[in-house]
Design a protein around this motif. Sequence first.
Motif, mmCIF file in Angstrom:
data_model
loop_
_atom_site.group_PDB
_atom_site.id
_atom_site.type_symbol
_atom_site.label_atom_id
_atom_site.label_comp_id
_atom_site.label_asym_id
_atom_site.label_seq_id
_atom_site.Cartn_x
_atom_site.Cartn_y
_atom_site.Cartn_z
ATOM 1 N N LYS A 86 0.883 -1.139 0.022
ATOM 2 C CA LYS A 86 -0.136 0.026 -0.115
ATOM 3 C C LYS A 86 0.974 1.255 -0.013
ATOM 4 O O LYS A 86 0.450 2.223 -0.372
ATOM 5 C CB LYS A 86 -1.011 -0.130 1.209
ATOM 6 C CG LYS A 86 -2.289 -0.674 0.968
ATOM 7 C CD LYS A 86 -3.215 -0.637 2.289
ATOM 8 C CE LYS A 86 -4.156 -1.485 2.172
ATOM 9 N NZ LYS A 86 -4.940 -1.657 3.477
ATOM 10 N N GLN A 87 2.008 1.161 0.702
ATOM 11 C CA GLN A 87 2.826 2.361 0.710
ATOM 12 C C GLN A 87 4.203 1.980 0.769
ATOM 13 O O GLN A 87 4.809 1.816 1.849
ATOM 14 C CB GLN A 87 2.310 3.173 1.829
ATOM 15 C CG GLN A 87 3.224 4.635 1.831
ATOM 16 C CD GLN A 87 2.656 5.545 3.068
ATOM 17 O OE1 GLN A 87 1.893 5.082 3.843
ATOM 18 N NE2 GLN A 87 2.961 6.772 2.798
ATOM 19 N N PRO A 88 4.834 1.591 -0.245
ATOM 20 C CA PRO A 88 6.326 0.996 -0.345
ATOM 21 C C PRO A 88 7.501 2.019 -0.073
ATOM 22 O O PRO A 88 8.461 1.690 0.499
ATOM 23 C CB PRO A 88 6.528 0.450 -1.732
ATOM 24 C CG PRO A 88 5.408 1.125 -2.495
ATOM 25 C CD PRO A 88 4.232 1.480 -1.465
ATOM 26 N N LEU A 89 7.032 3.320 0.003
ATOM 27 C CA LEU A 89 8.055 4.505 0.201
ATOM 28 C C LEU A 89 7.207 5.442 1.325
ATOM 29 O O LEU A 89 6.608 6.527 1.009
ATOM 30 C CB LEU A 89 8.346 5.184 -1.022
ATOM 31 C CG LEU A 89 9.106 4.539 -2.070
ATOM 32 C CD1 LEU A 89 9.450 5.207 -3.252
ATOM 33 C CD2 LEU A 89 10.483 3.870 -1.471
ATOM 34 N N PRO A 90 7.102 5.095 2.339
ATOM 35 C CA PRO A 90 6.582 5.812 3.581
ATOM 36 C C PRO A 90 7.142 7.244 3.735
ATOM 37 O O PRO A 90 6.316 8.132 4.125
ATOM 38 C CB PRO A 90 6.641 4.942 4.730
ATOM 39 C CG PRO A 90 7.812 4.250 4.610
ATOM 40 C CD PRO A 90 7.950 3.948 3.150
ATOM 41 N N LEU A 91 8.312 7.548 3.536
ATOM 42 C CA LEU A 91 8.969 8.818 3.415
ATOM 43 C C LEU A 91 8.360 10.010 2.360
ATOM 44 O O LEU A 91 8.379 11.107 2.466
ATOM 45 C CB LEU A 91 10.348 8.866 3.261
ATOM 46 C CG LEU A 91 10.975 7.877 4.375
ATOM 47 C CD1 LEU A 91 12.249 8.067 4.120
ATOM 48 C CD2 LEU A 91 10.694 8.426 5.944
#
Length: 94
Positions: A86-91
Amino acid sequence: MIKYRCDGCHRDLRRDGSDHFVLKIETFAAAGALEFSKEDLEKDHRAEMQSIMRDLACATPDDIEDQVYRSFRFDLCPACHRAYLKQPLPLLPS
Ligand SMILES: [Zn+2]
């Protein structure tokens, strides 16, 4: 006997692999096309190399490796795998 544990939630994973996902991440410096200008050819390359060598002498091996290549491997349960997808790059903003 190898036991796997989810790197996200620390839950033990089944030995048969039925609830086990492997996440591999690689990051490396992108190499662009090499282009040289007349100014590049006229630079003092000895001084530039000495500057690079001074910088490398002050850097840790991890700092140097981080600038070139780094890889990671994580074992995930299905819930943590779904959360990662769902969110591979949380940054970054989604
Ligand atoms: Zn998990």
